[in-house]
Design an enzyme around this catalytic site. Structure first.
Site, PDB file in Angstrom:
ATOM      1  CD  GLU A   9      -2.655   1.324   0.021  1.00  0.00           C
ATOM      2  OE1 GLU A   9      -3.257   0.355  -0.465  1.00  0.00           O
ATOM      3  OE2 GLU A   9      -2.651   2.455  -0.510  1.00  0.00           O
ATOM      4  CB  CYS A  67       5.892   4.014   6.744  1.00  0.00           C
ATOM      5  SG  CYS A  67       4.232   3.340   6.841  1.00  0.00           S
ATOM      6  CE  LYS A  94       4.954   0.947   1.643  1.00  0.00           C
ATOM      7  NZ  LYS A  94       4.215   2.150   1.310  1.00  0.00           N
TER       8      LYS A  94
HETATM    9  P1  NAD Z   1      -1.946  -0.605  12.711  1.00  0.00           P
HETATM   10  O1  NAD Z   1      -1.136  -0.943  13.894  1.00  0.00           O
HETATM   11  O2  NAD Z   1      -2.734   0.664  12.680  1.00  0.00           O
HETATM   12  O3  NAD Z   1      -3.017  -1.797  12.453  1.00  0.00           O
HETATM   13  C1  NAD Z   1      -2.697  -3.138  12.483  1.00  0.00           C
HETATM   14  C2  NAD Z   1      -3.888  -3.897  13.088  1.00  0.00           C
HETATM   15  O4  NAD Z   1      -3.705  -5.301  12.899  1.00  0.00           O
HETATM   16  C3  NAD Z   1      -4.062  -3.706  14.585  1.00  0.00           C
HETATM   17  O5  NAD Z   1      -5.339  -3.131  14.857  1.00  0.00           O
HETATM   18  C4  NAD Z   1      -3.956  -5.139  15.175  1.00  0.00           C
HETATM   19  O6  NAD Z   1      -4.813  -5.367  16.269  1.00  0.00           O
HETATM   20  C5  NAD Z   1      -4.350  -5.972  13.978  1.00  0.00           C
HETATM   21  N1  NAD Z   1      -3.914  -7.378  13.985  1.00  0.00           N
HETATM   22  C6  NAD Z   1      -2.712  -7.893  14.377  1.00  0.00           C
HETATM   23  N2  NAD Z   1      -2.711  -9.242  14.202  1.00  0.00           N
HETATM   24  C7  NAD Z   1      -3.929  -9.573  13.691  1.00  0.00           C
HETATM   25  C8  NAD Z   1      -4.550 -10.802  13.297  1.00  0.00           C
HETATM   26  N3  NAD Z   1      -3.895 -11.969  13.354  1.00  0.00           N
HETATM   27  N4  NAD Z   1      -5.815 -10.763  12.832  1.00  0.00           N
HETATM   28  C9  NAD Z   1      -6.501  -9.596  12.747  1.00  0.00           C
HETATM   29  N5  NAD Z   1      -5.956  -8.397  13.097  1.00  0.00           N
HETATM   30  C10 NAD Z   1      -4.713  -8.396  13.563  1.00  0.00           C
HETATM   31  O7  NAD Z   1      -0.976  -0.670  11.456  1.00  0.00           O
HETATM   32  P2  NAD Z   1      -1.102   0.117  10.060  1.00  0.00           P
HETATM   33  O8  NAD Z   1      -0.575   1.494  10.175  1.00  0.00           O
HETATM   34  O9  NAD Z   1      -2.468  -0.103   9.523  1.00  0.00           O
HETATM   35  O10 NAD Z   1      -0.035  -0.697   9.181  1.00  0.00           O
HETATM   36  C11 NAD Z   1      -0.300  -2.013   8.745  1.00  0.00           C
HETATM   37  C12 NAD Z   1       0.758  -2.408   7.729  1.00  0.00           C
HETATM   38  O11 NAD Z   1       0.683  -1.546   6.585  1.00  0.00           O
HETATM   39  C13 NAD Z   1       2.195  -2.294   8.226  1.00  0.00           C
HETATM   40  O12 NAD Z   1       2.954  -3.328   7.668  1.00  0.00           O
HETATM   41  C14 NAD Z   1       2.659  -0.955   7.672  1.00  0.00           C
HETATM   42  O13 NAD Z   1       4.052  -0.907   7.483  1.00  0.00           O
HETATM   43  C15 NAD Z   1       1.942  -0.925   6.337  1.00  0.00           C
HETATM   44  N6  NAD Z   1       1.686   0.422   5.806  1.00  0.00           N
HETATM   45  C16 NAD Z   1       1.280   1.432   6.624  1.00  0.00           C
HETATM   46  C17 NAD Z   1       0.995   2.686   6.082  1.00  0.00           C
HETATM   47  C18 NAD Z   1       0.533   3.828   6.963  1.00  0.00           C
HETATM   48  O14 NAD Z   1       0.449   4.940   6.465  1.00  0.00           O
HETATM   49  N7  NAD Z   1       0.221   3.613   8.229  1.00  0.00           N
HETATM   50  C19 NAD Z   1       1.106   2.896   4.723  1.00  0.00           C
HETATM   51  C20 NAD Z   1       1.518   1.833   3.908  1.00  0.00           C
HETATM   52  C21 NAD Z   1       1.799   0.603   4.468  1.00  0.00           C
HETATM   53  C1  UDX Z   2       4.699   7.454   3.767  1.00  0.00           C
HETATM   54  C2  UDX Z   2       4.738   7.372   2.226  1.00  0.00           C
HETATM   55  O1  UDX Z   2       4.641   8.710   1.695  1.00  0.00           O
HETATM   56  C3  UDX Z   2       3.588   6.508   1.721  1.00  0.00           C
HETATM   57  O2  UDX Z   2       3.672   6.360   0.308  1.00  0.00           O
HETATM   58  C4  UDX Z   2       3.674   5.136   2.384  1.00  0.00           C
HETATM   59  O3  UDX Z   2       2.610   4.313   1.968  1.00  0.00           O
HETATM   60  C5  UDX Z   2       3.656   5.278   3.890  1.00  0.00           C
HETATM   61  O4  UDX Z   2       4.732   6.139   4.310  1.00  0.00           O
HETATM   62  P1  UDX Z   2       3.261   8.798   5.546  1.00  0.00           P
HETATM   63  O5  UDX Z   2       4.340   8.400   6.490  1.00  0.00           O
HETATM   64  O6  UDX Z   2       1.852   8.529   5.922  1.00  0.00           O
HETATM   65  O7  UDX Z   2       3.491   8.098   4.119  1.00  0.00           O
HETATM   66  O8  UDX Z   2       3.367  10.378   5.251  1.00  0.00           O
HETATM   67  P2  UDX Z   2       4.381  11.260   4.373  1.00  0.00           P
HETATM   68  O9  UDX Z   2       3.596  12.301   3.695  1.00  0.00           O
HETATM   69  O10 UDX Z   2       5.279  10.452   3.548  1.00  0.00           O
HETATM   70  O11 UDX Z   2       5.243  12.005   5.492  1.00  0.00           O
HETATM   71  C6  UDX Z   2       6.175  11.296   6.311  1.00  0.00           C
HETATM   72  C7  UDX Z   2       6.960  12.283   7.155  1.00  0.00           C
HETATM   73  O12 UDX Z   2       7.830  13.065   6.334  1.00  0.00           O
HETATM   74  C8  UDX Z   2       6.087  13.288   7.910  1.00  0.00           C
HETATM   75  O13 UDX Z   2       6.619  13.495   9.191  1.00  0.00           O
HETATM   76  C9  UDX Z   2       6.207  14.551   7.077  1.00  0.00           C
HETATM   77  O14 UDX Z   2       5.991  15.724   7.821  1.00  0.00           O
HETATM   78  C10 UDX Z   2       7.645  14.445   6.601  1.00  0.00           C
HETATM   79  N1  UDX Z   2       7.924  15.191   5.363  1.00  0.00           N
HETATM   80  C11 UDX Z   2       7.271  14.864   4.215  1.00  0.00           C
HETATM   81  C12 UDX Z   2       8.873  16.191   5.384  1.00  0.00           C
HETATM   82  O15 UDX Z   2       9.479  16.484   6.418  1.00  0.00           O
HETATM   83  N2  UDX Z   2       9.142  16.855   4.211  1.00  0.00           N
HETATM   84  C13 UDX Z   2       8.519  16.554   3.039  1.00  0.00           C
HETATM   85  O16 UDX Z   2       8.830  17.192   2.031  1.00  0.00           O
HETATM   86  C14 UDX Z   2       7.548  15.530   3.037  1.00  0.00           C
END
Ligand code: NAD
Ligand code: UDX
Length: 462
Positions: free
Chosen positions: A160, A275, A219
C-alpha cells in the site's frame, strides 16, 4: 476467478481505509474487515472512527452496512472470503536477533496460521502489510504446513502506498497499484483476479504487475527513496542556516529540474510516521543479511541524518534561550507526525518534547487532533517518567492557552490553522523576548518580526 467476498485481517490505518475504498468502489463485493481489538472494531462501527483522515467518514458511511462490515469474528470472515488481505502491523523488532532493525513478523505469522486453520477450498492471500522481501515464502510454508482440509492458496504481494492525511485522495486516484505474483498459471490467475478488483476504478495502465520479490522489495525502496529526499534537504537546511541561504528557495530551484522534481523537498524537524524509519531500518537489515555492508551503511545514514535534525532543533532552542530552558515554559504547537492525521507514531514531536523536558523545560502542547492519552503514552514509551509528565508537561485544547506565559513557541506539525493564529495576541501573552522556533517553516515570519518576535525558521539563515 471472480472475487465476490474479501476479508481483511487488521483494521488499522491501512486496513480500515483501503477496505472502505474497495467496498465503496465495488458494490458487488462483500468486504469484511476484522481485528481482535474490540475497541477498534467498535470505533469503525461508530461515528467516531479510530483513524482521522479527511473524507474517510463519508467513504465509510457510503458502504458500511451495505457491503462493508467490521467485526472481531475473524474465523467466520476468513471462511467466507475468496481473497484475504493481510494488513497487520509489522513494527521494528525490539528483541533478539535483528533488534532495532528487522521487521517483527509475529502478526504476519499469526495471521497465516489462523488462515491455514480456518480455510477450505481455494483462497488468495494478499500481503498488504509492508514486509521484508521473501516473506511470501514464509507465508506459503506456514499455509502449506498447517492446513488440514486440503485447502489451496496463492500468495500475492500488493503493498500500500497511501500517505496518512491524504489517504482518501491517494486511494481514489493512486499513482500506481503494484501487484506481484508467482510466475505460474495459478499465480497469474490470482494476480488477474486482484487486478480486476482494482480495475473497477483504477485505469489498467496504472496497475503494475511484477514477480513477488520485486513487489515486496519495491515498497521498502519507495519509502527509503522518499525519506532519503527529506534527509538530503534537511542536511542542506543546516547549511542554509549557517550561510544565509533559504532552504525553501533552494528546494524550489533544484525541484524545478524535472529530473529532480518538486515533491518531498520540504525541510522539517525530521520525518516521522510509522513507516519511513521502520522500513529503512528493515532495508538496512536486509542489506546486512546479504553481506552488503556498504549498502546498509548508506541507507542507515538517512535515519542518522533524521535523528540529528530532531536533536539539533532542541539544541537551537536551548542555545537561543540563553543556554538554559530549565523552568521555562515552551509552547509546542502540533504533536502529530504530519498535518491532517491523529497519528503520532515516530512523530518528531515526541523526541523533541522528551529532550526539552530532559532540560527541565515546562512544555505545554496543543494539537487539534491528538488525544491527551496518546501524548502521555508516547512520552512514557520514550522513557519520560510519569512524575515528569505530571509536573512538566501540560496538554491544552487551545493554542493561546499554550502560549500564555511562554518563553518560546515551537511549531512541530504543519497544521494549516497555525498559519492564521492571532500572533499579536500571542505576542501579548508571551514573556519577552518572545521567541518563535518554526520547525516547519509555515508561519508568516515578516509579520512575526514586525510584531517584535525573535524568530528562528528551520533552514533559513538569519
Ligand atoms: P496498525 O497498527 O494501525 O493496524 C494493524 C492492526 O492489525 C491492529 O489493529 C492489530 O490489532 C491488527 N492485527 C494484528 N494481528 C492480527 C490478526 N492476526 N488478525 C486480525 N488483526 C490483527 O498498522 P497500520 O498502520 O495499519 O499498518 C499495517 C501495515 O501496513 C504495516 O505493515 C505498515 O508498514 C503498512 N503500511 C502502513 C501505512 C501507513 O500509512 N500507516 C502505509 C503503507 C503501508
Ligand atoms: C509514507 C509514504 O509517503 C507513503 O507512500 C507510504 O505508503 C507510507 O509512508 P506517511 O508516512 O503517511 O506516508 O506520510 P508522508 O507524507 O510520507 O510524510 C512522512 C513524514 O515526512 C512526515 O513526518 C512529514 O511531515 C515528513 N515530510 C514529508 C517532510 O518532512 N518533508 C517533506 O517534504 C515531506
Amino acid at each position: 476467478m471472480k472475487i465476490q467476498s474479501i476479508c481483511c485481517l487488521g483494521a488499522g490505518y491501512v486496513g480500515g481505509p483501503t477496505m472502505a475504498m474497495i467496498a465503496a468502489k465495488c458494490p458487488g463485493i462483500t468486504v469484511t474487515v476484522c481485528d481482535m481489538n474490540q475497541q477498534r472494531i467498535d470505533a469503525w462501527n461508530s461515528d467516531e472512527l479510530p483513524v482521522y483522515e479527511p473524507g474517510l467518514q463519508e467513504v465509510v458511511e457510503s458502504a458500511r452496512g451495505r457491503n462493508l462490515h467490521f467485526t472481531t469474528d475473524i474465523r467466520a470472515a476468513i471462511a467466507a472470503a475468496d481473497l484475504i488481505f493481510v494488513c497487520v502491523g509489522t513494527p521494528t523488532k525490539s528483541y533478539g536477533i535483528g533488534a532495532g532493525r528487522a521487521a517483527d513478523l509475529r502478526y504476519i505469522e499469526s495471521a497465516a496460521r489462523i488462515i491455514a486453520e480456518v480455510s477450505e477450498g481455494h483462497k488468495i492471500i494478499v500481503e498488504k502489510s509492508t514486509i521484508p522481501v521473501k516473506t511470501a515464502t514464509a507465508i506459503q510454508a506456514i499455509l502449506a504446513a498447517n492446513s488440514s482440509t486440503g485447502a489451496t492458496f496463492q500468495v500475492l504481494s500488493n503493498p500500500e502506498f497511501l500517505a496518512e492525511g491524504t489517504a482518501v485522495a491517494d486511494m481514489e486516484n493512486p499513482d500506481r497499484i503494484l501487484i506481484g505474483g508467482e510466475q505460474t498459471p495459478d499465480g497469474q490467475a490470482a494476480l488477474e483476479a486482484l487486478v480486476s478488483v482494482y480495475a473497477n476504478w483504477v485505469p489498467r495502465e496504472k496497475i503494475i504487475t511484477t514477480n513477488l520479490w520485486s513487489s515486496e522489495l519495491s515498497k521498502l525502496v519507495a519509502n527509503a527513496f522518499l525519506a532519503q529526499r527529506i534527509s538530503s534537504i534537511n542536511s542542506i537546511s543546516a547549511l542554509c542556516e549557517a550561510t544565509g541561504a533559504d532552504v525553501d528557495e533552494v528546494s524550489r530551484a533544484i525541484g524545478a529540474d524535472s529530473r529532480i522534481g518538486p515533491k518531498f523537498l520540504k525541510s522539517s524537524v525530521g520525518f516521522g510516521g510509522s513507516c519511513f524509519q521502520k522500513d529503512i531500518l528493515n532495508l538496512v537489515y536486509l542489506c546486512e543479511s546479504f553481506n552488503l555492508a556498504e549498502a546498509a551503511a548508506y541507507w542507515r545514514s538517512v535515519v542518522t541524518m533524521n535523528d540529528w535534525q530532531k536533536s539539533r532543533f532542541v539544541e537551537k532552542i536551548v542555545r537561543t534561550l540563553f543556554n538554559t530552558v530549565s523552568g521555562k515554559r515552551i509552547a509546542v504547537l502540533g504533536f502529530a507526525f504530519k498535518k491532517d492525521t491523529n497519528d503520532t507514531r515516530e512523530s518528531a514531536a515526541i523526541h523533541i518534547v522528551r529532550n526539552l523536558v530532559a532540560e527541565n523545560a515546562h512544555v505545554i502542547i496543543y494539537d487539534p487532533r491528538v488525544p491527551v492519552e496518546t501524548i502521555h503514552r508516547d512520552l512514557l514509551e520514550v522513557g519520560v517518567p510519569q512524575d515528569i509528565i505530571d509536573f512538566n508537561v501540560e496538554i491544552t485544547s487551545d493554542p493561546y492557552t499554550a502560549c500564555s506565559g511562554a518563553h518560546a513557541l515551537a511549531t512541530l506539525t504543519e497544521w494549516d490553522e497555525f498559519r492564521n493564529l492571532d500572533f499579536a495576541r500571542i505576542h501579548d501573552l508571551m514573556l519577552k523576548p518572545a521567541f518563535v522556533f518554526d520547525g516547519r517553516a509555515i508561519l508568516p515570519t515578516a509579520t512575526l518580526k514586525a510584531l517584535g518576535f525573535e524568530t528562528f525558521v528551520i533552514g533559513k539563515g538569519q
